[in-house]
Motif scaffolding. Structure first.
Motif, PDB file in Angstrom:
ATOM      1  N   LEU A   1       0.796  -1.228   0.000  1.00  0.00           N
ATOM      2  CA  LEU A   1       0.000   0.000   0.000  1.00  0.00           C
ATOM      3  C   LEU A   1       0.831   1.282   0.000  1.00  0.00           C
ATOM      4  CD1 LEU A   1      -2.828  -0.999   2.509  1.00  0.00           C
ATOM      5  CD2 LEU A   1      -2.884  -1.048   0.002  1.00  0.00           C
ATOM      6  N   LEU A   2       1.914   1.307   0.775  1.00  0.00           N
ATOM      7  CA  LEU A   2       2.631   2.568   0.943  1.00  0.00           C
ATOM      8  C   LEU A   2       3.362   3.052  -0.309  1.00  0.00           C
ATOM      9  CD1 LEU A   2       3.980   2.136   4.576  1.00  0.00           C
ATOM     10  CD2 LEU A   2       2.090   3.574   3.782  1.00  0.00           C
ATOM     11  N   PRO A   3       3.973   2.189  -1.102  1.00  0.00           N
ATOM     12  CA  PRO A   3       4.651   2.712  -2.295  1.00  0.00           C
ATOM     13  C   PRO A   3       3.685   3.290  -3.332  1.00  0.00           C
ATOM     14  CG  PRO A   3       5.519   0.544  -1.714  1.00  0.00           C
ATOM     15  CD  PRO A   3       4.271   0.758  -0.915  1.00  0.00           C
ATOM     16  N   ALA A   4       2.405   2.884  -3.280  1.00  0.00           N
ATOM     17  CA  ALA A   4       1.436   3.338  -4.280  1.00  0.00           C
ATOM     18  C   ALA A   4       0.765   4.634  -3.834  1.00  0.00           C
ATOM     19  CB  ALA A   4       0.398   2.244  -4.520  1.00  0.00           C
ATOM     20  N   GLU A   5       1.556   5.583  -3.333  1.00  0.00           N
ATOM     21  CA  GLU A   5       0.994   6.801  -2.730  1.00  0.00           C
ATOM     22  C   GLU A   5       0.141   7.592  -3.715  1.00  0.00           C
ATOM     23  OE1 GLU A   5       2.554  10.707  -0.214  1.00  0.00           O
ATOM     24  OE2 GLU A   5       3.970   9.239  -1.019  1.00  0.00           O
ATOM     25  N   GLU A   6       0.646   7.823  -4.919  1.00  0.00           N
ATOM     26  CA  GLU A   6      -0.103   8.632  -5.901  1.00  0.00           C
ATOM     27  C   GLU A   6      -1.404   7.929  -6.296  1.00  0.00           C
ATOM     28  OE1 GLU A   6       4.149   9.591  -5.937  1.00  0.00           O
ATOM     29  OE2 GLU A   6       3.048   7.722  -6.280  1.00  0.00           O
ATOM     30  N   LEU A   7      -1.328   6.616  -6.463  1.00  0.00           N
ATOM     31  CA  LEU A   7      -2.518   5.864  -6.850  1.00  0.00           C
ATOM     32  C   LEU A   7      -3.548   5.872  -5.721  1.00  0.00           C
ATOM     33  CD1 LEU A   7      -3.805   4.082  -9.022  1.00  0.00           C
ATOM     34  CD2 LEU A   7      -2.687   2.114  -7.971  1.00  0.00           C
ATOM     35  N   ILE A   8      -3.064   5.712  -4.496  1.00  0.00           N
ATOM     36  CA  ILE A   8      -3.969   5.735  -3.339  1.00  0.00           C
ATOM     37  C   ILE A   8      -4.642   7.100  -3.214  1.00  0.00           C
ATOM     38  CG2 ILE A   8      -4.013   5.725  -0.815  1.00  0.00           C
ATOM     39  CD1 ILE A   8      -3.951   2.950  -1.939  1.00  0.00           C
ATOM     40  N   ASP A   9      -3.870   8.176  -3.401  1.00  0.00           N
ATOM     41  CA  ASP A   9      -4.444   9.515  -3.275  1.00  0.00           C
ATOM     42  C   ASP A   9      -5.492   9.773  -4.350  1.00  0.00           C
ATOM     43  OD1 ASP A   9      -2.906  10.028  -1.084  1.00  0.00           O
ATOM     44  OD2 ASP A   9      -1.374  11.173  -2.143  1.00  0.00           O
ATOM     45  N   ALA A  10      -5.198   9.302  -5.573  1.00  0.00           N
ATOM     46  CA  ALA A  10      -6.169   9.490  -6.656  1.00  0.00           C
ATOM     47  C   ALA A  10      -7.449   8.716  -6.364  1.00  0.00           C
ATOM     48  CB  ALA A  10      -5.564   9.038  -7.979  1.00  0.00           C
ATOM     49  N   SER A  11      -7.299   7.523  -5.847  1.00  0.00           N
ATOM     50  CA  SER A  11      -8.469   6.720  -5.506  1.00  0.00           C
ATOM     51  C   SER A  11      -9.242   7.343  -4.345  1.00  0.00           C
ATOM     52  CB  SER A  11      -8.008   5.307  -5.152  1.00  0.00           C
ATOM     53  OG  SER A  11      -9.081   4.439  -4.984  1.00  0.00           O
ATOM     54  N   ALA A  12      -8.513   7.933  -3.380  1.00  0.00           N
ATOM     55  CA  ALA A  12      -9.163   8.566  -2.233  1.00  0.00           C
ATOM     56  C   ALA A  12     -10.023   9.740  -2.662  1.00  0.00           C
ATOM     57  CB  ALA A  12      -8.108   9.021  -1.231  1.00  0.00           C
ATOM     58  N   ARG A  13      -9.526  10.495  -3.636  1.00  0.00           N
ATOM     59  CA  ARG A  13     -10.307  11.660  -4.080  1.00  0.00           C
ATOM     60  C   ARG A  13     -11.665  11.232  -4.630  1.00  0.00           C
ATOM     61  NH1 ARG A  13      -5.103  13.573  -5.466  1.00  0.00           N
ATOM     62  NH2 ARG A  13      -5.163  12.611  -7.545  1.00  0.00           N
ATOM     63  N   ARG A  14     -11.726  10.031  -5.178  1.00  0.00           N
ATOM     64  CA  ARG A  14     -12.987   9.556  -5.746  1.00  0.00           C
ATOM     65  C   ARG A  14     -13.852   8.834  -4.712  1.00  0.00           C
ATOM     66  NH1 ARG A  14     -13.606   4.755  -7.598  1.00  0.00           N
ATOM     67  NH2 ARG A  14     -11.383   4.463  -7.937  1.00  0.00           N
ATOM     68  N   CYS A  15     -13.265   7.834  -4.019  1.00  0.00           N
ATOM     69  CA  CYS A  15     -14.140   7.001  -3.180  1.00  0.00           C
ATOM     70  C   CYS A  15     -14.449   7.635  -1.826  1.00  0.00           C
ATOM     71  CB  CYS A  15     -13.552   5.608  -3.015  1.00  0.00           C
ATOM     72  SG  CYS A  15     -12.054   5.523  -2.027  1.00  0.00           S
ATOM     73  N   LEU A  16     -13.688   8.658  -1.416  1.00  0.00           N
ATOM     74  CA  LEU A  16     -13.993   9.350  -0.161  1.00  0.00           C
ATOM     75  C   LEU A  16     -14.615  10.727  -0.402  1.00  0.00           C
ATOM     76  CD1 LEU A  16     -10.835   8.530   2.022  1.00  0.00           C
ATOM     77  CD2 LEU A  16     -13.012   7.294   1.869  1.00  0.00           C
ATOM     78  N   ALA A  17     -15.021  10.983  -1.629  1.00  0.00           N
ATOM     79  CA  ALA A  17     -15.599  12.293  -1.973  1.00  0.00           C
ATOM     80  C   ALA A  17     -16.808  12.667  -1.112  1.00  0.00           C
ATOM     81  CB  ALA A  17     -15.959  12.317  -3.456  1.00  0.00           C
ATOM     82  N   PRO A  18     -17.645  11.730  -0.696  1.00  0.00           N
ATOM     83  CA  PRO A  18     -18.800  12.113   0.143  1.00  0.00           C
ATOM     84  C   PRO A  18     -18.415  12.794   1.458  1.00  0.00           C
ATOM     85  CG  PRO A  18     -19.172   9.944  -0.786  1.00  0.00           C
ATOM     86  CD  PRO A  18     -17.759  10.323  -1.139  1.00  0.00           C
ATOM     87  N   LEU A  19     -17.173  12.681   1.891  1.00  0.00           N
ATOM     88  CA  LEU A  19     -16.759  13.325   3.141  1.00  0.00           C
ATOM     89  C   LEU A  19     -16.335  14.777   2.938  1.00  0.00           C
ATOM     90  CD1 LEU A  19     -14.565  10.440   4.661  1.00  0.00           C
ATOM     91  CD2 LEU A  19     -16.918  11.062   5.277  1.00  0.00           C
ATOM     92  N   ASP A  20     -16.218  15.213   1.703  1.00  0.00           N
ATOM     93  CA  ASP A  20     -15.639  16.533   1.435  1.00  0.00           C
ATOM     94  C   ASP A  20     -16.457  17.677   2.032  1.00  0.00           C
ATOM     95  OD1 ASP A  20     -13.604  15.344   0.091  1.00  0.00           O
ATOM     96  OD2 ASP A  20     -14.349  15.769  -1.928  1.00  0.00           O
ATOM     97  N   GLY A  21     -17.768  17.532   2.152  1.00  0.00           N
ATOM     98  CA  GLY A  21     -18.598  18.629   2.654  1.00  0.00           C
ATOM     99  C   GLY A  21     -18.668  18.708   4.163  1.00  0.00           C
ATOM    100  N   LEU A  22     -17.992  17.814   4.846  1.00  0.00           N
ATOM    101  CA  LEU A  22     -18.073  17.790   6.306  1.00  0.00           C
ATOM    102  C   LEU A  22     -16.895  18.531   6.927  1.00  0.00           C
ATOM    103  CD1 LEU A  22     -19.010  14.013   6.810  1.00  0.00           C
ATOM    104  CD2 LEU A  22     -20.554  15.968   6.537  1.00  0.00           C
ATOM    105  N   SER A  23     -17.041  18.828   8.217  1.00  0.00           N
ATOM    106  CA  SER A  23     -15.912  19.427   8.941  1.00  0.00           C
ATOM    107  C   SER A  23     -14.818  18.379   9.110  1.00  0.00           C
ATOM    108  CB  SER A  23     -16.369  19.927  10.307  1.00  0.00           C
ATOM    109  OG  SER A  23     -16.675  18.819  11.145  1.00  0.00           O
ATOM    110  N   PRO A  24     -13.568  18.813   9.301  1.00  0.00           N
ATOM    111  CA  PRO A  24     -12.480  17.832   9.464  1.00  0.00           C
ATOM    112  C   PRO A  24     -12.744  16.826  10.578  1.00  0.00           C
ATOM    113  CG  PRO A  24     -11.579  20.024   9.125  1.00  0.00           C
ATOM    114  CD  PRO A  24     -13.075  20.201   9.260  1.00  0.00           C
ATOM    115  N   THR A  25     -13.308  17.281  11.697  1.00  0.00           N
ATOM    116  CA  THR A  25     -13.576  16.370  12.812  1.00  0.00           C
ATOM    117  C   THR A  25     -14.636  15.350  12.440  1.00  0.00           C
ATOM    118  OG1 THR A  25     -12.987  18.065  14.430  1.00  0.00           O
ATOM    119  CG2 THR A  25     -14.293  16.207  15.213  1.00  0.00           C
TER     120      THR A  25
END
Length: 401
Positions: free
Chosen positions: A302-326
């Protein structure tokens, strides 16, 4: 200081002693060599250009030099080159100096016996002959000292040559797609007495200090220390006790050992070890120990694939974007716990150390944010990878980049 008794011997007696001893030196040398061959039948004698054994030449020169220097009033001097060569020969053949020293002692004992007879023949006083005996033992020490020098030189040369051949073998082992290079590999291995294994692991070490002494990894394990990051080759790594030997030998070092692979895939094992070392340098894996890649599979995947993980995070965790950080952080933690934990809210609550009612509330929010997509196996698996990778990196699991 007491005047040496040898200096009080009349010149005429000294000249006669030397003349007899030097005239008998060739015969005495032959007798000594014969006795050496009788007691050491396995001894292989090197010959000079004329076909005469170098040992015979050395014995004769040693006797002549000893007698001449002694009767001339000087300190007996050992002819260094030849006896250094004797020691060098023992070192190059990989033998110890024990037999050579025993031979020297035999030669000195036989020489002293004959010189004592010559001393009586020319009527040299006993005190002077005692001094001659002492000089003989000093001479023996000198012979040994010169041979030790030659031996040490040869040992250093042999060690250097072995390291060179070992380095070449390691380089050949780590070449991918060697084709028909297996014959060359077997020849290189045979030159250092290394038996080709069926499986192999390759490791990369990080020096704890520039002057760090090479780990005592034991016989059969290849170690190449000239690189900035030393490499280690472990044959048949699953052999019982090998891991413990390596652990003790590499105490205080950092690094990683790649997975066990077939011999032809050694480069693959090296790549995983190099990947692990890069993570150690980034403080994503612990320092101060030599890690086994097979025990760090999650991090290495998992750790060497940092760019791929970040790109995937932007898509699959998008529903969290409108919330506060906490809020986002809490929901992401709950989402990961839910995916990792069989069961429902009580199991999630126990994993997170929160009240079951709080867990139920967060799970309802997750359902509202992701809808039916949260039930799709591929979607859940992707979120599991993303959230675990973020957790390993120490990032907030809610951050989608």
């Amino acid at each position: 200081m007491t005047r040496p008794a040898w200096q009080d011997v009349p010149r005429s007696k000294l000249d006669r002693f030397e003349a007899i001893a030097r005239s008998e030196a060739p015969e005495l040398a032959q007798m000594i060599l014969f006795q050496i061959r009788q007691e050491y039948p396995y001894l292989q004698l090197v010959e000079d250009e004329s076909g005469e054994p170098l040992a015979l030449v050395g014995i004769r020169r040693a006797i002549e030099g000893f007698v001449h220097n002694l009767t001339a009033g000087g300190h007996p001097r050992v002819p260094p080159e030849m006896f250094q060569e004797f020691g060098r020969g023992e070192g190059l053949e990989g033998r110890s100096l024990d037999a050579l020293q025993a031979i020297y002692r035999l030669g000195v004992r036989l020489t002293w016996r004959r010189l004592a007879e010559i001393g009586q023949q020319v009527d040299i006083p006993a005190p002077a002959m005692y001094e001659l005996a002492e000089s003989g033992f000093e001479y023996l020490d000198g012979l040994v000292e010169q041979s030790v020098r030659g031996y040490a030189e040869a040992a250093a040369r042999r060690a250097s040559e072995r390291l060179r051949l070992q380095r070449q073998l390691i380089e050949l082992l780590l070449v991918e797609h060697r084709g028909d290079g297996s014959v060359a590999l077997a020849e290189r291995a045979a030159r250092i007495g290394w038996e080709l294994p069926e499986t192999i692991s390759v490791g990369v070490l990080m020096r704890p200090a520039r002057e760090a002494v090479a780990p005592a990894v034991g016989q059969g394990i290849l170690l190449e220390m000239e690189s900035e990051q030393p490499r280690i080759v472990i044959p048949d790594p699953d052999t019982a006790g090998r891991a413990e030997i390596l652990r003790r030998a590499t105490a205080g070092w950092s690094g990683a050992i790649g997975p066990a692979v077939p011999l032809a895939a050694a480069a693959t094992s090296l790549r995983w070890a190099e990947t692990a070392v890069q993570l150690i340098k980034k403080n994503l894996l612990p320092q101060g120990e030599v890690l086994y890649c097979t025990e760090r599979t999650e991090e290495l995947l998992l750790l060497p694939a940092e760019e791929l993980i970040d790109a995937s995070a932007r898509r699959c965790l998008a529903p969290l974007d409108g919330l506060s950080p906490t809020q986002a952080r809490r929901l992401a933690e709950t989402l990961l716990a839910w995916i990792e934990t069989p069961g429902g809210a009580p199991e999630v609550a126990a994993r997170l150390g929160i009240h079951p009612q709080t867990a139920r509330y967060r799970l309802r929010q997750i359902r509202e944010l992701w809808g039916d997509a949260i039930d799709e196996p591929d979607q859940r698996f992707e979120m599991l990878l993303v959230l675990r990778a973020r957790r390993l990196r120490g990032d907030s699991p809610a951050t989608s980049g």
